[in-house]
Enzyme design. Sequence first.
Site, PDB file in Angstrom:
ATOM      1  N   GLY A  51     -23.687 -12.991  81.946  1.00 51.91           N
ATOM      2  CA  GLY A  51     -24.797 -12.084  81.673  1.00 51.91           C
ATOM      3  C   GLY A  51     -24.797 -10.874  82.579  1.00 51.91           C
ATOM      4  O   GLY A  51     -25.849 -10.446  83.055  1.00 51.91           O
ATOM      5  N   ARG A  61     -20.362  -3.989  73.184  1.00 52.06           N
ATOM      6  CA  ARG A  61     -21.050  -3.865  71.888  1.00 52.06           C
ATOM      7  C   ARG A  61     -21.853  -2.566  71.833  1.00 52.06           C
ATOM      8  O   ARG A  61     -21.970  -1.929  70.791  1.00 52.06           O
ATOM      9  CB  ARG A  61     -21.987  -5.046  71.679  1.00 52.06           C
ATOM     10  CG  ARG A  61     -21.267  -6.366  71.602  1.00 52.06           C
ATOM     11  CD  ARG A  61     -22.231  -7.514  71.416  1.00 52.06           C
ATOM     12  NE  ARG A  61     -21.516  -8.785  71.529  1.00 52.06           N
ATOM     13  CZ  ARG A  61     -21.893  -9.906  70.926  1.00 52.06           C
ATOM     14  NH1 ARG A  61     -22.976  -9.942  70.200  1.00 52.06           N
ATOM     15  NH2 ARG A  61     -21.185 -11.006  71.079  1.00 52.06           N
ATOM     16  N   ARG A  90     -11.294   4.694  60.080  1.00 59.12           N
ATOM     17  CA  ARG A  90     -10.409   5.024  61.192  1.00 59.12           C
ATOM     18  C   ARG A  90     -10.967   6.057  62.175  1.00 59.12           C
ATOM     19  O   ARG A  90     -10.783   5.887  63.391  1.00 59.12           O
ATOM     20  CB  ARG A  90      -9.027   5.421  60.681  1.00 59.12           C
ATOM     21  CG  ARG A  90      -8.281   4.202  60.148  1.00 59.12           C
ATOM     22  CD  ARG A  90      -6.837   4.498  59.830  1.00 59.12           C
ATOM     23  NE  ARG A  90      -6.696   5.556  58.855  1.00 59.12           N
ATOM     24  CZ  ARG A  90      -6.014   5.452  57.709  1.00 59.12           C
ATOM     25  NH1 ARG A  90      -5.411   4.328  57.401  1.00 59.12           N
ATOM     26  NH2 ARG A  90      -5.933   6.471  56.882  1.00 59.12           N
ATOM     27  N   ASP A 100     -14.838 -18.818  76.097  1.00 61.63           N
ATOM     28  CA  ASP A 100     -16.157 -18.550  76.684  1.00 61.63           C
ATOM     29  C   ASP A 100     -17.186 -19.520  76.088  1.00 61.63           C
ATOM     30  O   ASP A 100     -17.253 -19.671  74.862  1.00 61.63           O
ATOM     31  CB  ASP A 100     -16.525 -17.094  76.346  1.00 61.63           C
ATOM     32  CG  ASP A 100     -17.757 -16.602  77.071  1.00 61.63           C
ATOM     33  OD1 ASP A 100     -18.029 -17.070  78.188  1.00 61.63           O
ATOM     34  OD2 ASP A 100     -18.447 -15.710  76.515  1.00 61.63           O
ATOM     35  N   HIS A 101     -17.974 -20.165  76.924  1.00 63.20           N
ATOM     36  CA  HIS A 101     -19.048 -21.068  76.472  1.00 63.20           C
ATOM     37  C   HIS A 101     -18.587 -22.104  75.442  1.00 63.20           C
ATOM     38  O   HIS A 101     -19.182 -22.230  74.357  1.00 63.20           O
ATOM     39  CB  HIS A 101     -20.223 -20.266  75.889  1.00 63.20           C
ATOM     40  CG  HIS A 101     -20.947 -19.455  76.907  1.00 63.20           C
ATOM     41  ND1 HIS A 101     -21.774 -19.995  77.860  1.00 63.20           N
ATOM     42  CD2 HIS A 101     -20.957 -18.115  77.135  1.00 63.20           C
ATOM     43  CE1 HIS A 101     -22.261 -19.045  78.632  1.00 63.20           C
ATOM     44  NE2 HIS A 101     -21.782 -17.886  78.228  1.00 63.20           N
ATOM     45  N   GLY A 159     -27.259 -10.685  76.944  1.00 64.83           N
ATOM     46  CA  GLY A 159     -27.871  -9.731  76.029  1.00 64.83           C
ATOM     47  C   GLY A 159     -28.272  -8.416  76.678  1.00 64.83           C
ATOM     48  O   GLY A 159     -27.954  -8.148  77.838  1.00 64.83           O
ATOM     49  N   ASP A 161     -19.973  -8.612  77.903  1.00 61.97           N
ATOM     50  CA  ASP A 161     -19.842  -8.567  76.445  1.00 61.97           C
ATOM     51  C   ASP A 161     -20.742  -7.470  75.873  1.00 61.97           C
ATOM     52  O   ASP A 161     -20.298  -6.554  75.167  1.00 61.97           O
ATOM     53  CB  ASP A 161     -20.223  -9.937  75.861  1.00 61.97           C
ATOM     54  CG  ASP A 161     -20.068  -9.983  74.350  1.00 61.97           C
ATOM     55  OD1 ASP A 161     -19.641  -8.973  73.762  1.00 61.97           O
ATOM     56  OD2 ASP A 161     -20.384 -11.016  73.749  1.00 61.97           O
ATOM     57  N   LYS A 219     -32.376  -7.656  80.056  1.00 62.76           N
ATOM     58  CA  LYS A 219     -32.227  -8.621  81.146  1.00 62.76           C
ATOM     59  C   LYS A 219     -33.399  -8.670  82.109  1.00 62.76           C
ATOM     60  O   LYS A 219     -33.890  -9.718  82.443  1.00 62.76           O
ATOM     61  CB  LYS A 219     -30.955  -8.315  81.930  1.00 62.76           C
ATOM     62  CG  LYS A 219     -29.697  -8.432  81.085  1.00 62.76           C
ATOM     63  CD  LYS A 219     -28.475  -8.366  81.951  1.00 62.76           C
ATOM     64  CE  LYS A 219     -27.221  -8.128  81.144  1.00 62.76           C
ATOM     65  NZ  LYS A 219     -26.912  -9.195  80.192  1.00 62.76           N
ATOM     66  N   SER A 237     -23.548  -7.639  82.042  1.00 63.33           N
ATOM     67  CA  SER A 237     -23.477  -6.257  81.544  1.00 63.33           C
ATOM     68  C   SER A 237     -24.514  -5.396  82.256  1.00 63.33           C
ATOM     69  O   SER A 237     -25.603  -5.870  82.598  1.00 63.33           O
ATOM     70  CB  SER A 237     -23.740  -6.228  80.029  1.00 63.33           C
ATOM     71  OG  SER A 237     -22.567  -6.589  79.322  1.00 63.33           O
TER      72      SER A 237
HETATM   73  P1  13P Z   1     -23.621  -9.977  78.722  1.00 61.64           P
HETATM   74  O1  13P Z   1     -24.497 -10.301  77.548  1.00 61.64           O
HETATM   75  O2  13P Z   1     -24.424  -9.515  79.893  1.00 61.64           O
HETATM   76  O3  13P Z   1     -22.544  -9.026  78.400  1.00 61.64           O
HETATM   77  O4  13P Z   1     -22.938 -11.354  79.199  1.00 61.64           O
HETATM   78  C1  13P Z   1     -21.743 -11.804  78.609  1.00 61.64           C
HETATM   79  C2  13P Z   1     -21.397 -13.196  79.004  1.00 61.64           C
HETATM   80  O5  13P Z   1     -21.926 -13.781  79.925  1.00 61.64           O
HETATM   81  C3  13P Z   1     -20.341 -13.841  78.220  1.00 61.64           C
HETATM   82  O6  13P Z   1     -20.155 -15.166  78.582  1.00 61.64           O
HETATM   83  O1  G3H Z   2     -22.284 -15.412  76.395  1.00 60.88           O
HETATM   84  C1  G3H Z   2     -22.129 -15.127  75.215  1.00 60.88           C
HETATM   85  C2  G3H Z   2     -21.261 -14.005  74.853  1.00 60.88           C
HETATM   86  O2  G3H Z   2     -21.956 -12.793  74.966  1.00 60.88           O
HETATM   87  C3  G3H Z   2     -20.637 -14.213  73.514  1.00 60.88           C
HETATM   88  O3  G3H Z   2     -21.462 -13.844  72.472  1.00 60.88           O
HETATM   89  O4  G3H Z   2     -21.341 -15.890  71.080  1.00 60.88           O
HETATM   90  O5  G3H Z   2     -22.167 -13.725  70.120  1.00 60.88           O
HETATM   91  O6  G3H Z   2     -19.752 -14.036  70.664  1.00 60.88           O
HETATM   92  P1  G3H Z   2     -21.181 -14.414  70.983  1.00 60.88           P
HETATM   93 ZN    ZN Z   3     -21.983 -16.118  79.222  1.00 62.57          ZN
END
Ligand code: 13P
Ligand code: G3H
Ligand code: ZN
Length: 325
Positions: free
Chosen positions: A221, A269, A290, A93-94, A189, A265, A192, A223
Site C-alpha cells: 500500500g 493505474r 496505439r 502478490d497476495h 488504493g 500498484d 490512504k 503508492s
Molecule cells: P498501492 O495500492 O498503494 O499501490 O499498493 C499496492 C500493493 O500493496 C500491492 O500488493
Molecule cells: O494489493 C493489491 C494490488 O494492488 C493488486 O490489485 O488485485 O486489483 O490486481 P489487484
Molecule cells: Zn499489497
Amino acid sequence: MIVTTTELFKHAYGKYAIGAYNINNLEQIVGLFRGNLGKSAKNEDPSDASKSAPFIIQISKGARSYTDKRFLEGLIRSAEQVFPEAIFAVHLDHGNEEACYDCIDSGFYSSVMIDASAEEFEKNIEITRRVVDRAHDKGIVVEAELGQLGGVEEDIVASVKLTDPSTAAEFIDRSGCDSLAVAIGTSHGAFKFSGKQGLHFDVLAEIQKAIPANFPLVMHGSSSVPQEWVQRINNAGGQLAGASGVNEAEYLPAAKLGVCKINIDTDGRLVWCAIHREEFLANPQNFDLRPPGKKFMAAYADYIIHKNTVLGSAGQLESVREFLK
Ligand code: 13P
Ligand code: G3H
Ligand code: ZN
C-alpha cells in the site's frame, strides 16, 4: 535475468528499497522495463546507468485471471529477451495457498507471497509454513504478512490491524518466511490517509529491533498517489477528489529501518488513467488504441525512473550485477 527477491534484498538492506510494481498488460510491462533501465521513450534508447535499477515485477491473482496467466508469463519472457540487461524478480502478490502452489510449480516465479494475514496468528503460521516448505524445495522464496492493512484487496475490504512487534520474531522463526510484510499505517488504493497521518515509524523501529538482524521487511500500500496525476485525471473528467498516498520522503527512512520492498500498484493505474482520459478528451475523433498506448509507455517509464530515484534504487543496477557474480 530473473533472480529471487532475497538476492536483491541482500544488496539493498538498510540502504535503499526495491520497487515492486504490479503489472496487468503489455504496455505496463514495456514501460516498466524501460523505466528500470533508464530508457525514457523507446526500447532502442540507450540505458542510463545512473537511472537503472533492479526491480520486482509482481502479479496479483486478479492480474493472473484478467486474461490467461500464461499471457503474462509470455510477455515477461519476451521482455527478458528485448531487455537482456534487466535484473528482476517475478513475484506472486497476495497469493492464497492454491495460487502459491500454482506459481511454485510453474517454474517461472522466483518468489511468492502467501497472504494469510486475515487468519489468526497460529493459522497464519501453519499456512505460511506449508507454502514455505513447498517453495524452498524448489529454490523459491516466500513473503508472508503479519498484521492487516486497510483498504480494498482483491474484492475484500480489510480493517486495519498494525503489526504487533512482540509477535514478529516468533512468526518469522516458526513460519520460515524469507521476508515479512508489515502493517505500519499504509493501505491499498488511492485513498490512504485523511489529514496529516504518515507511517508509524515507532512501530517499524520496534519490529526491526525484535527480529533477526538484516531480515527484510516489506511495505504494501505504498503508492504516493501523486497530486499531479490526480489533478490531471480530475481535469479530464475523473472523480478522484480527496485521493492521497504515502509521502515519498518517507520511503528512504523506512528503508533504513529494514524495509527492502515497497509495493506500488495504484500509482501506475493513475498514470494509465490520466494519459487515456486526456488523449480521448483532446482527440474525440480518435479511436485508435496505439496513440494513448505509446504515450502511456513513455509516461510510465518516466514515472518508474522518478519512483526508483526516491526509493534509492536508481543507479544500483550495475552494483547489483557485480554483487550477484
Ligand atoms: P498501492 O495500492 O498503494 O499501490 O499498493 C499496492 C500493493 O500493496 C500491492 O500488493
Ligand atoms: O494489493 C493489491 C494490488 O494492488 C493488486 O490489485 O488485485 O486489483 O490486481 P489487484
Ligand atoms: Zn499489497
